[in-house]
Design an enzyme around this catalytic site. Structure first.
Site, PDB file in Angstrom:
ATOM      1  N   LYS A 201      -1.482  -2.604   6.405  1.00 31.54           N
ATOM      2  CA  LYS A 201      -2.239  -3.003   5.259  1.00 31.54           C
ATOM      3  C   LYS A 201      -1.474  -3.470   4.029  1.00 31.54           C
ATOM      4  O   LYS A 201      -0.484  -2.751   3.376  1.00 31.54           O
ATOM      5  CB  LYS A 201      -3.115  -1.759   4.798  1.00 31.54           C
ATOM      6  CG  LYS A 201      -4.103  -1.963   3.711  1.00 31.54           C
ATOM      7  CD  LYS A 201      -4.935  -0.985   3.508  1.00 31.54           C
ATOM      8  CE  LYS A 201      -5.879  -1.090   2.523  1.00 31.54           C
ATOM      9  NZ  LYS A 201      -7.051  -0.110   2.225  1.00 31.54           N
ATOM     10  N   LYS A 255      -4.674  -6.095   7.972  1.00 27.72           N
ATOM     11  CA  LYS A 255      -5.519  -6.368   6.767  1.00 27.72           C
ATOM     12  C   LYS A 255      -4.731  -6.672   5.411  1.00 27.72           C
ATOM     13  O   LYS A 255      -3.577  -6.193   5.254  1.00 27.72           O
ATOM     14  CB  LYS A 255      -6.246  -5.048   6.314  1.00 27.72           C
ATOM     15  CG  LYS A 255      -7.258  -5.048   5.173  1.00 27.72           C
ATOM     16  CD  LYS A 255      -7.902  -3.824   4.975  1.00 27.72           C
ATOM     17  CE  LYS A 255      -8.572  -3.705   3.794  1.00 27.72           C
ATOM     18  NZ  LYS A 255      -8.726  -2.357   3.452  1.00 27.72           N
TER      19      LYS A 255
END
Ligand code: PBG
Length: 329
Positions: A201, A255
């Protein structure tokens, strides 16, 4: 590997007719590929629009079935719950995350009561919807403290599991949290609760509209660069993923999505595990607002989603999921 040569080989022959193009298609989408994020607000009988995300709403618990019904009808396998917590319930340690009457807990109970196992429920594990400073962890002397944060995340995980959450998704990027959460779940007889780790992330500007949606934008002090990844790095993503697999992650997430397709592809190639992609709020807003302003046409949505499959994603978290039937058509 590439054989043949012009003029005896003409790749346009296979593209000439629609039926021929359909035969050679390498990737397609189905509703099974999607996870639908749902934003929750307190109160009753409200469906609130979100300025920066046209077509996305926040729902009160008593209106939840409207969107969950829709997801089930469209064949979406799982929803992801995100609360917009009232400011009066936020504090510097995010204690509302451990309140069994918080919005997420109420939503899990409501959905499980009504739909049983017709649809999976995924919940973020992180403190940012609940902290007054908007960070995912606890702060001491201006640092996000890792190990103490994990202790809270463990309790948040156990609580959400107890309510009936199927998939816990730690999105906090603390070191070592997957192993500790797995151990705590196993020790409390939640052995079958899955963990989808937000393993890679990145600290990204593309989360802006989400922070608006959950109301953490105004309050966020500083940035998240000491725990979320530097977008200049890719080897580091593989290290993060390797560690999380070792610690017991069932699936991993990359992400944001579209700017990180290279990461999805290399994680898939290297580890051969289910990799999920998150088409985040900023991606959604850019595409949706450009369509609204007629800068691009709406086929761009389908194109953006197929890209994830091409890169190797097993599933995609997308704010478009509830309209996927129209998008595929
Ligand atoms: C919270 C969380 C964020 C998103 C999902 N979980 C925001 C953040 O880390 O600041 C972003 C999702 C999106 O932008 O759609 N840990």
């Amino acid at each position: 590997m590439i054989t043949g040569k012009y003029p005896s080989l003409r790749l346009r022959r296979n593209r000439k007719q629609s039926w021929a193009r359909r035969l050679i298609q390498e990737n397609t989408l189905s509703s099974n590929d999607f996870i639908l994020p749902i934003f929750l607000i307190d109160g009753s009988n409200k469906k609130e629009s979100i300025n920066s995300m046209p077509g996305v709403y926040r729902y009160t618990i008593n209106r939840l079935s409207q969107i969950v019904d829709r997801a089930i009808k469209k064949g979406i396998p799982m929803v992801a719950l995100f609360p917009k917590t009232k400011n009066s319930l936020k504090n510097d340690i995010g204690s509302e995350s451990l309140n069994e009457n918080n919005l997420v807990c109420k939503a899990i109970i409501e959905i499980k009561k009504k739909y049983k196992n017709q649809i999976g429920i995924m919940c973020d594990v992180a403190l940012d919807p609940y902290t007054s400073h908007g960070h995912d962890g606890l702060i001491r002397s201006n640092q996000i403290i890792n190990d103490e944060t994990i202790e809270v995340l463990i309790n948040q995980s156990l609580l959400q599991a107890e309510m009936g959450c199927d998939v816990l998704a730690p999105s906090d990027m603390m070191d070592g949290r997957i192993g500790k959460i797995r151990k705590a779940l196993d020790g409390s007889n939640y052995k079958s609760v899955q963990i989808l780790s937000y393993a890679a992330k990145y600290a990204s500007s593309f989360y802006g509209p989400f922070r608006d949606a959950v109301g953490s934008k105004g309050s966020l002090k500083g940035d998240k660069k000491t725990y979320q990844m530097d977008f200049r790095n890719s080897d580091e993503a593989l290290r993060e993923v390797a560690l999380d697999i070792k610690e017991g992650a069932d699936m991993v997430m990359v992400k944001p999505g579209m700017p990180y397709l290279d990461i999805i592809k290399s994680v898939k190639e290297k580890f051969k595990i289910p990799v999920f992609a998150y088409q985040v709020s900023g991606e959604y807003s850019l595409i949706s607002n450009a369509i609204q302003k007629k800068i691009i046409n709406e086929d761009a949505v389908y194109e953006s989603l197929v890209a994830f499959k091409r890169a190797g994603a097993s599933a995609i978290v997308s704010y478009y999921a509830d309209r996927i039937d129209k998008i595929i058509k």
